[in-house]
Design a protein around this motif. Structure first.
Motif, PDB file in Angstrom:
ATOM      1  N   LEU A 171       0.984  -1.167   0.050  1.00 26.90           N
ATOM      2  CA  LEU A 171      -0.006  -0.046   0.172  1.00 26.90           C
ATOM      3  C   LEU A 171       0.959   1.246  -0.009  1.00 26.90           C
ATOM      4  CD1 LEU A 171      -2.651   1.337   0.075  1.00 26.90           C
ATOM      5  CD2 LEU A 171      -2.593   1.303   2.809  1.00 26.90           C
ATOM      6  N   HIS A 172       2.055   1.212   0.713  1.00 30.18           N
ATOM      7  CA  HIS A 172       2.834   2.348   0.843  1.00 30.18           C
ATOM      8  C   HIS A 172       3.403   2.579  -0.309  1.00 30.18           C
ATOM      9  CE1 HIS A 172       6.641   4.273   2.106  1.00 30.18           C
ATOM     10  NE2 HIS A 172       5.807   5.238   2.410  1.00 30.18           N
ATOM     11  N   GLN A 173       3.779   1.547  -1.128  1.00 31.95           N
ATOM     12  CA  GLN A 173       4.462   1.769  -2.592  1.00 31.95           C
ATOM     13  C   GLN A 173       3.385   2.361  -3.547  1.00 31.95           C
ATOM     14  OE1 GLN A 173       7.566   1.669  -3.450  1.00 31.95           O
ATOM     15  NE2 GLN A 173       7.961   1.192  -1.145  1.00 31.95           N
TER      16      GLN A 173
ATOM     17  N   HIS B   7       8.224   6.728  13.704  1.00 35.19           N
ATOM     18  CA  HIS B   7       7.661   5.462  13.666  1.00 35.19           C
ATOM     19  C   HIS B   7       7.937   5.014  11.961  1.00 35.19           C
ATOM     20  CE1 HIS B   7       5.257   6.283  17.314  1.00 35.19           C
ATOM     21  NE2 HIS B   7       5.208   7.549  16.649  1.00 35.19           N
ATOM     22  N   GLY B   8       7.740   3.568  11.895  1.00 37.95           N
ATOM     23  CA  GLY B   8       8.101   3.311  10.359  1.00 37.95           C
ATOM     24  C   GLY B   8       6.661   3.505   9.710  1.00 37.95           C
ATOM     25  N   THR B   9       6.707   3.639   8.438  1.00 39.14           N
ATOM     26  CA  THR B   9       5.703   3.825   7.575  1.00 39.14           C
ATOM     27  C   THR B   9       4.601   3.002   7.964  1.00 39.14           C
ATOM     28  OG1 THR B   9       7.031   2.957   5.977  1.00 39.14           O
ATOM     29  CG2 THR B   9       6.057   5.285   5.422  1.00 39.14           C
ATOM     30  N   ASP B  10       4.738   1.703   8.301  1.00 43.25           N
ATOM     31  CA  ASP B  10       3.800   0.659   8.829  1.00 43.25           C
ATOM     32  C   ASP B  10       2.837   1.355   9.582  1.00 43.25           C
ATOM     33  OD1 ASP B  10       4.789  -1.096   6.750  1.00 43.25           O
ATOM     34  OD2 ASP B  10       5.023  -2.740   8.252  1.00 43.25           O
ATOM     35  N   GLN B  11       3.545   1.800  10.714  1.00 47.88           N
ATOM     36  CA  GLN B  11       2.608   2.297  11.582  1.00 47.88           C
ATOM     37  C   GLN B  11       1.629   3.629  11.378  1.00 47.88           C
ATOM     38  OE1 GLN B  11       5.090   2.667  15.545  1.00 47.88           O
ATOM     39  NE2 GLN B  11       3.203   1.387  15.853  1.00 47.88           N
ATOM     40  N   LEU B  12       2.576   4.428  10.509  1.00 44.55           N
ATOM     41  CA  LEU B  12       1.544   5.398  10.002  1.00 44.55           C
ATOM     42  C   LEU B  12       0.139   5.033   8.952  1.00 44.55           C
ATOM     43  CD1 LEU B  12       4.354   8.095   8.751  1.00 44.55           C
ATOM     44  CD2 LEU B  12       2.867   8.367  10.796  1.00 44.55           C
ATOM     45  N   ARG B  39       4.643  14.036   9.428  1.00 50.43           N
ATOM     46  CA  ARG B  39       3.662  14.685   9.036  1.00 50.43           C
ATOM     47  C   ARG B  39       3.487  14.876   7.616  1.00 50.43           C
ATOM     48  NH1 ARG B  39       3.627  19.076  12.725  1.00 50.43           N
ATOM     49  NH2 ARG B  39       4.501  20.310  11.193  1.00 50.43           N
ATOM     50  N   LYS B  40       4.422  14.999   7.038  1.00 52.61           N
ATOM     51  CA  LYS B  40       4.461  15.254   5.665  1.00 52.61           C
ATOM     52  C   LYS B  40       4.415  13.860   4.732  1.00 52.61           C
ATOM     53  CE  LYS B  40       7.264  17.604   2.024  1.00 52.61           C
ATOM     54  NZ  LYS B  40       7.788  16.324   1.146  1.00 52.61           N
ATOM     55  N   GLU B  41       4.908  12.931   5.256  1.00 54.69           N
ATOM     56  CA  GLU B  41       4.568  11.486   5.120  1.00 54.69           C
ATOM     57  C   GLU B  41       3.089  11.189   5.084  1.00 54.69           C
ATOM     58  OE1 GLU B  41       7.151   9.510   3.843  1.00 54.69           O
ATOM     59  OE2 GLU B  41       5.742   7.572   3.653  1.00 54.69           O
TER      60      GLU B  41
END
Lengths: 189, 236
Positions: A171-173, B7-12, B39-41
């Motif tokens: 999903l991130h990709q 946090h990793g993107t997974d957590q976001l 926040r930007k991510e």
């Protein structure tokens, strides 16, 4: 009615002015119906969803707050919430988490109903369509399940027999690819 | 993600989709407040998420769907509309009866007797407190005229209007009644007239409302204004 903004019309709808609701219907039924068809692929169900969405517009107490973003994005969020609730009920799946309806608030504010705005809507449409060419089959499928059919990440992981982490990074990709093909107005200004 | 507290993107993603426990949700929310990178991510992922529906092919809705949707909404609404316009049938009947009385040369006693017979609550007689004559604002159109009765029944006060000789409103237009006190106007409701130019309206006076000394009726571009915008047609 024709030259009123969406915000004007919503304010009239809040005081129960029927012609305003009819005008909003004329403006947006295509969008709502297309959305419901994309999610359900069934005309009868799409009709039921359209009816629920416009009934919600007529009865909503909270209404649309222009400081939180564009009308069209608010309407899409309302439509998606109703659609997903509806098809989850059809699936008899009460365990799924409803997506936070407040998330739409983060959308950047733009002026509505101006020629620039209409051009920008068209531009986003073209950009998103183009960016889909860069998505793999499994990424497109993920969007279909997650966005259009309202499955949770965990349910998708189960269906595909994959760890949830794999689904999350896919999903991130996927979101990154879409994002990179959007010319962002915030960066232009 | 250079900040070690990030946090990793997974957590976001878990946070964005609400697939997260309450404790983690609060922790991430607090972190995002202070971390521009995260926040930007998150904002970028949300922008992408909101762009998804723009991919869909738009298709025309079936033509018959509009009447189906509107019928279902407004069938359920009808009793509310009635209440909003305060068009209580008993009072309309009273107003119509009075309309008939206008044409004849009546005297006050006669009218009082008539009104006494029209009570909606048998134990409480209706009384006329004051009568206002409404005349055309434009002397060239003196066919337009009307009357207003301030009536009392028990503790309830009502204003009943009847008008004649007005032209029919077009499109969204509606006639609107204004009660005037020290130069400020408040709406007492909207009405339409029939083909013969007759219209009636009743208005419930609230106890706490300011008195009024004059009445004006305007033709408004729509039925939802809070201040007069259209031309004055009748007044005291």
């Amino acid at each position: 009615m024709k030259n009123k903004t969406d915000l004007d019309l919503m304010q009239l709808v809040m005081i129960k002015h029927r012609p305003a609701l009819e005008e909003l219907y004329d403006r947006y039924v295509k969008l709502v119906y297309s959305f419901a068809m994309k999610s359900t692929n069934d005309e009868q169900q799409a009709r039921t969803i359209v009816q629920s969405v416009f009934t919600r517009l007529w009865t909503t107490r909270a209404g649309y707050d222009p400081s939180k973003g564009e009308y069209i994005n608010w309407l899409i969020t309302v439509t998606r919430n109703i659609t997903i609730d509806y098809i989850r009920k059809q699936r008899r799946d009460q365990t799924a988490v409803t997506m936070d309806p407040e998330i739409w608030e983060v959308m950047p504010d733009r002026t509505e109903n101006t020629p620039e705005h209409i051009v920008s809507q068209k531009l986003i449409r073209e950009q998103v369509k183009r960016s889909y060419q860069y998505l793999s089959k499994s990424q497109v499928e993920l969007i279909q399940y997650l966005y259009w059919e309202g499955y949770s990440l965990r349910e998708i992981a189960q269906m595909r027999n994959e760890p949830v982490g794999t689904v999350k990074s896919r999903l991130h990709q996927t979101l990154k690819i879409l994002r990179n093909h959007l010319v962002h107005e915030k960066e232009e200004t | 993600m250079e900040n070690p507290n990030c946090h990793g993107t997974d957590q976001l993603i878990e946070y964005m989709f609400g697939e997260i426990n309450e404790e983690d949700r609060i922790r991430i929310e607090q972190h995002i407040e202070s971390c521009q990178t995260c926040r930007k991510e998150l904002e970028e992922m949300r922008d992408a998420w909101y762009a998804i529906p723009y991919e869909m092919e738009e298709i025309e809705a079936p033509a018959d769907l509009k009447s189906e949707v509107m019928d279902s909404i407004f069938k359920a609404e009808q009793p509310v509309m009635k209440k909003k316009w305060s068009m209580n049938t008993g009072w309309i009947a009273a107003a119509v009866l009075m309309l008939l009385l206008v044409g004849v040369s009546w005297n006050n006693n006669h009218l009082r007797n008539q009104l006494g017979a029209m009570e909606t609550n048998p134990s409480l007689p209706t009384q006329v407190l004051q009568i206002f004559a409404l005349n055309a604002a434009d002397s060239g159109r003196d066919a337009a005229r009307g009357s207003a009765w301030l009536m009392q029944q028990g503790d309830a006060k009502k204003l009943v209007f009847s008008v004649q000789g007005l032209s029919q409103a077009e499109g969204q237009e509606a006639y609107q009644v204004w009660l005037i006190h020290n130069g400020t106007r408040r709406s007492a409701g909207v009405f339409l007239v029939d083909e013969q130019g007759n219209g009636v309206l009743t208005y419930d006076m609230k106890e706490q409302q300011a008195p009024f000394e004059a009445i004006g009726i305007t033709l408004e571009p729509d039925a939802v204004g809070e201040k007069p915008r259209g031309k004055k047609v009748l007044g005291t």
